[in-house]
Design a protein around this motif. Structure first.
Motif, PDB file in Angstrom:
ATOM      1  N   PRO A 162       0.808  -1.239   0.000  1.00  0.00           N
ATOM      2  CA  PRO A 162       0.000   0.000   0.000  1.00  0.00           C
ATOM      3  C   PRO A 162       0.828   1.270   0.000  1.00  0.00           C
ATOM      4  N   ALA A 163       2.036   1.225   0.593  1.00  0.00           N
ATOM      5  CA  ALA A 163       2.857   2.435   0.630  1.00  0.00           C
ATOM      6  C   ALA A 163       3.244   2.895  -0.773  1.00  0.00           C
ATOM      7  N   LEU A 164       3.336   1.961  -1.727  1.00  0.00           N
ATOM      8  CA  LEU A 164       3.692   2.347  -3.094  1.00  0.00           C
ATOM      9  C   LEU A 164       2.609   3.243  -3.690  1.00  0.00           C
ATOM     10  N   ALA A 165       1.351   2.885  -3.480  1.00  0.00           N
ATOM     11  CA  ALA A 165       0.264   3.704  -4.013  1.00  0.00           C
ATOM     12  C   ALA A 165       0.236   5.079  -3.346  1.00  0.00           C
ATOM     13  N   GLU A 166       0.557   5.139  -2.051  1.00  0.00           N
ATOM     14  CA  GLU A 166       0.548   6.421  -1.351  1.00  0.00           C
ATOM     15  C   GLU A 166       1.693   7.321  -1.812  1.00  0.00           C
ATOM     16  N   LEU A 167       2.864   6.750  -2.010  1.00  0.00           N
ATOM     17  CA  LEU A 167       4.024   7.564  -2.371  1.00  0.00           C
ATOM     18  C   LEU A 167       3.994   7.998  -3.827  1.00  0.00           C
ATOM     19  N   THR A 168       3.524   7.116  -4.717  1.00  0.00           N
ATOM     20  CA  THR A 168       3.548   7.431  -6.146  1.00  0.00           C
ATOM     21  C   THR A 168       2.261   8.075  -6.637  1.00  0.00           C
TER      22      THR A 168
ATOM     23  N   THR B 287       1.973  11.843 -13.743  1.00  0.00           N
ATOM     24  CA  THR B 287       1.554  12.405 -12.458  1.00  0.00           C
ATOM     25  C   THR B 287       2.643  13.258 -11.813  1.00  0.00           C
ATOM     26  N   ARG B 288       3.728  13.541 -12.542  1.00  0.00           N
ATOM     27  CA  ARG B 288       4.824  14.388 -12.082  1.00  0.00           C
ATOM     28  C   ARG B 288       5.430  13.853 -10.776  1.00  0.00           C
ATOM     29  N   MET B 289       5.627  12.516 -10.761  1.00  0.00           N
ATOM     30  CA  MET B 289       6.261  11.877  -9.610  1.00  0.00           C
ATOM     31  C   MET B 289       7.658  11.391  -9.948  1.00  0.00           C
ATOM     32  N   VAL B 290       8.261  11.966 -10.992  1.00  0.00           N
ATOM     33  CA  VAL B 290       9.646  11.685 -11.374  1.00  0.00           C
ATOM     34  C   VAL B 290      10.329  13.026 -11.594  1.00  0.00           C
ATOM     35  N   PRO B 291      11.666  13.050 -11.541  1.00  0.00           N
ATOM     36  CA  PRO B 291      12.362  14.319 -11.818  1.00  0.00           C
ATOM     37  C   PRO B 291      11.970  14.866 -13.181  1.00  0.00           C
ATOM     38  N   GLU B 292      11.806  16.168 -13.243  1.00  0.00           N
ATOM     39  CA  GLU B 292      11.380  16.809 -14.489  1.00  0.00           C
ATOM     40  C   GLU B 292      12.467  16.647 -15.550  1.00  0.00           C
TER      41      GLU B 292
ATOM     42  N   GLY C 284       8.582  19.371  -4.695  1.00  0.00           N
ATOM     43  CA  GLY C 284       9.424  19.681  -3.553  1.00  0.00           C
ATOM     44  C   GLY C 284       9.803  18.473  -2.722  1.00  0.00           C
ATOM     45  N   GLN C 285       9.291  17.310  -3.044  1.00  0.00           N
ATOM     46  CA  GLN C 285       9.634  16.107  -2.308  1.00  0.00           C
ATOM     47  C   GLN C 285      10.928  15.505  -2.857  1.00  0.00           C
ATOM     48  N   THR C 286      11.552  14.690  -2.023  1.00  0.00           N
ATOM     49  CA  THR C 286      12.785  14.013  -2.415  1.00  0.00           C
ATOM     50  C   THR C 286      12.619  12.527  -2.110  1.00  0.00           C
ATOM     51  N   TYR C 287      12.799  11.700  -3.140  1.00  0.00           N
ATOM     52  CA  TYR C 287      12.657  10.254  -3.001  1.00  0.00           C
ATOM     53  C   TYR C 287      14.011   9.594  -3.253  1.00  0.00           C
ATOM     54  N   ARG C 288      14.250   8.529  -2.485  1.00  0.00           N
ATOM     55  CA  ARG C 288      15.394   7.659  -2.772  1.00  0.00           C
ATOM     56  C   ARG C 288      14.860   6.406  -3.454  1.00  0.00           C
ATOM     57  N   VAL C 289      15.277   6.164  -4.693  1.00  0.00           N
ATOM     58  CA  VAL C 289      14.827   5.010  -5.476  1.00  0.00           C
ATOM     59  C   VAL C 289      15.967   4.003  -5.525  1.00  0.00           C
ATOM     60  N   THR C 290      15.684   2.813  -5.037  1.00  0.00           N
ATOM     61  CA  THR C 290      16.695   1.758  -4.963  1.00  0.00           C
ATOM     62  C   THR C 290      16.235   0.562  -5.773  1.00  0.00           C
ATOM     63  N   GLY C 291      17.109   0.045  -6.596  1.00  0.00           N
ATOM     64  CA  GLY C 291      16.818  -1.144  -7.404  1.00  0.00           C
ATOM     65  C   GLY C 291      17.697  -2.303  -6.985  1.00  0.00           C
ATOM     66  N   ARG C 292      17.071  -3.469  -6.861  1.00  0.00           N
ATOM     67  CA  ARG C 292      17.790  -4.682  -6.453  1.00  0.00           C
ATOM     68  C   ARG C 292      17.391  -5.832  -7.374  1.00  0.00           C
ATOM     69  N   PRO C 293      18.358  -6.655  -7.790  1.00  0.00           N
ATOM     70  CA  PRO C 293      17.999  -7.830  -8.600  1.00  0.00           C
ATOM     71  C   PRO C 293      17.376  -8.916  -7.737  1.00  0.00           C
TER      72      PRO C 293
ATOM     73  N   LEU D 165      12.513   0.056  -4.614  1.00  0.00           N
ATOM     74  CA  LEU D 165      12.073   0.602  -3.336  1.00  0.00           C
ATOM     75  C   LEU D 165      11.989   2.119  -3.461  1.00  0.00           C
ATOM     76  N   PHE D 166      10.855   2.677  -3.056  1.00  0.00           N
ATOM     77  CA  PHE D 166      10.633   4.119  -3.101  1.00  0.00           C
ATOM     78  C   PHE D 166      10.513   4.608  -1.660  1.00  0.00           C
ATOM     79  N   GLU D 167      11.456   5.485  -1.273  1.00  0.00           N
ATOM     80  CA  GLU D 167      11.513   5.972   0.106  1.00  0.00           C
ATOM     81  C   GLU D 167      11.476   7.496   0.111  1.00  0.00           C
ATOM     82  N   ASP D 168      10.599   8.044   0.909  1.00  0.00           N
ATOM     83  CA  ASP D 168      10.474   9.498   1.031  1.00  0.00           C
ATOM     84  C   ASP D 168      11.511   9.989   2.042  1.00  0.00           C
ATOM     85  N   ILE D 169      12.525  10.704   1.544  1.00  0.00           N
ATOM     86  CA  ILE D 169      13.596  11.207   2.401  1.00  0.00           C
ATOM     87  C   ILE D 169      13.576  12.734   2.446  1.00  0.00           C
ATOM     88  N   THR D 170      12.400  13.318   2.261  1.00  0.00           N
ATOM     89  CA  THR D 170      12.298  14.783   2.258  1.00  0.00           C
ATOM     90  C   THR D 170      12.746  15.365   3.585  1.00  0.00           C
TER      91      THR D 170
END
Length: 544
Positions: free
Chosen positions: A292-298, A321-326, A358-367, A376-381
């Motif tokens: 559920p956190a994915l739907a809330e963050l994205t 939805t402007r949820m990626v860097p411009e 104005g938010q800052t996300y840390r996006v982490t990819g793992r195989p 993984l999408f983490e709000d680090i604002t």
């Protein structure tokens, strides 16, 4: 005379007639016996089993030889099938046949438990001719049936042993569903379920009445000891008017599936409470798992995520939805997303997204196994805001220190230089940027002694630091090589840090230099004039 002559003639004629009759009867009996006894030339000639091979390819064979091959197990080549029949009967068959091209002729006798067989192999114009003889069948006309029958009997005995030792249950049913044959595992399982103890009789009981007639694969259960269910995978294949069925043990598989289901449920509950958004894409880059956190963050609707979109569709929706860097351009953005996918699939990858809102996300990819990849999408604002505030405070403190005329250097608990001001760098000819984290207190002390000349104060500082780790403030006056006098004060700070202050002294105060005893250097500092302090207006200007 006439009468005697007539009697003699009658006796002679009677004797000749009897002899003739005897000869006729003997001739008839002989003809009948010859008719009943077949001629030796009419006996069927025995045809040997002869194979003609060109390497592994069968070129020609006699009728008995082809009949023997039909009883052989399936193989990739005719030579492999013949080897499967002859190798168990002739010791060293494969090894000796490899030397046929060099020797030219090989004769072998079968093992004692394989009958009285003889094999003759010859090389004929580059081909291998193999002839089989059965000495037990010689003179009986049963050479063909003997070899084939023996091969069939051996294969039948092997099949029976395999089926009896098979851990799976196998049985045959007729058109009415009655069990007409079963292997040993089925019989033992039926005996174990005989609660009355009267034994089992034929036809055997039907253990799996719920197994469908045309089931290619069906999960079925059977009551075991202490009413514990035993699980099997049931299979059914038509065989004539009836069918042959198998029941493979599946207890381990059922336990594994149950453990996996419980583990997935545990993970789902954990992911549901996780504040970090999770998205797992399979090897086809289709969304398989999210929390559920994915739907809330994205800000993506749950119905869109439940539709299992592809990774490209997922990223395109984030861009809408402007949820990626411009991005500057769409082509460059797609290339950046492709690079992100490759980096995440090949290893750990992390990057920071500064969103237009104005938010800052840390996006982490793992195989993940089987070519999957997880993001993984983490709000680090708030974390970034704290770091920026802390960095601003450090920069402000450094600016204040740089405006002071007093040379200041701070060493951490590990004796490494963590902060210094511009006056310190000018005084001791150091570089603050290159010295932070590299210059130790011992190295700095060595530089101070070299630029200030020999002085007992440094020896006292070194001894006191080695003995008490400068738990109390230590002060003294030193003279530089150019004649300038400095007031030095080493002050302990919380956490094991140490602050060194160097204050220039007026010429009048430095003429009478008195070094206090090693036990207490604070008296010297008390006799010195106060160091110059910048006016309040300048400090305020530096803070701004």
């Amino acid at each position: 005379m006439s009468i005697q002559w007539f009697e003699a003639l009658l006796i002679a004629v009677t004797s000749v007639g009897s002899a003739a009759i005897a000869l006729i009867v003997a001739s008839l009996v002989t003809q009948r016996m010859q008719a009943r006894r077949p001629a030796r030339s009419t006996l069927p000639e025995l045809e040997p089993a002869v194979f003609l091979f060109d390497d592994h390819q069968l070129v020609d064979a006699t009728g008995p030889a082809r009949a023997l091959l039909e009883t052989a197990p399936a193989g990739a080549t005719d030579w492999a099938r013949l080897t499967a029949v002859l190798a168990p009967r002739f010791e060293g068959f494969c090894e000796r046949m490899q030397s046929l091209g060099r020797i030219g002729r090989i004769e072998m006798t079968s093992r004692s438990d394989a009958g009285d067989l003889r094999l003759c192999a010859e090389e004929v114009e580059g081909l291998a001719r193999i002839t089989l003889f059965d000495r037990d069948a010689e003179g009986s006309g049963a050479l063909v049936d003997g070899l084939s029958l023996r091969a069939i009997e051996d294969e039948l005995d092997l099949t029976r042993r395999v089926l009896d030792d098979l851990p799976a249950l196998a049985w045959r049913e007729d058109a009415g569903g009655a069990v007409t044959w079963a292997n040993r595992s089925y019989v033992l399982r039926a005996e174990a379920l005989d609660k009355d103890g009267i034994g089992i009789t034929w036809p055997l009981p039907q253990l799996f009445p719920d197994l469908e007639a045309e089931a290619t694969e069906q999960r079925i259960s059977l009551a075991g000891a202490q009413d514990k269910a035993l699980w099997f995978e049931g299979y059914s294949h038509p065989l004539g008017e009836g069918r042959i069925r198998y029941a493979m043990p599946a207890d381990a598989l059922v336990r594994a599936e149950r453990s996996l289901r419980d583990f997935i449920q545990t993970l789902s509950k954990t992911f549901a409470d996780l504040p970090i958004g999770l998205a797992v894409f399979d090897r086809r880059r289709q969304l398989q798992l999210f929390n559920p956190a994915l739907a809330e963050l994205t800000m993506l609707p749950p119905d869109f995520l439940l539709g299992r979109p592809t990774l490209h569709a997922f990223l395109d929706r984030l861009r809408e939805t402007r949820m990626v860097p411009e991005p500057r351009d769409y082509t460059g953005w797609r290339q950046h997303m492709a690079d992100l996918e490759k980096a995440a699939a090949s290893g750990f990858h992390s990057e920071t997204w500064t969103l237009p809102r104005g938010q800052t996300y840390r996006v982490t990819g793992r195989p993940h196994p089987d070519g999957a990849v997880a993001f993984l999408f983490e709000d680090i604002t708030s974390e970034v805001a704290v770091m920026r505030r802390f960095r601003a405070e450090l920069e402000l403190g450094q600016a204040v220190l740089d405006r002071l005329d007093e040379a200041i250097a701070i060493f951490g608990s590990t004796d490494e230089l963590v902060m210094s001001n511009a006056a310190y760098d000018r005084l001791w000819r150091t570089d603050a940027e290159s010295g932070l984290g590299r210059t130790t207190f011992a190295a700095a002390l060595l530089g101070w002694r070299q630029l200030s000349g020999p002085d007992s104060f440094w020896q006292q500082v070194q001894e006191r630091r080695a003995r008490t780790a400068l738990r109390t403030e230590t002060a003294g006056v030193l003279c530089l090589a150019g004649g300038q006098h400095l007031a030095c004060c080493l002050t302990p700070l919380p956490g094991g840090a140490t602050m060194a202050r160097f204050t220039p002294l007026p010429a009048t105060a430095s003429e009478t230099k008195v070094v206090p005893p090693a036990g207490d250097l604070s008296a010297e500092v008390a006799s010195l004039p106060d160091p110059p302090v910048p006016p309040p207006i300048e400090v305020a200007r530096a803070a701004r």
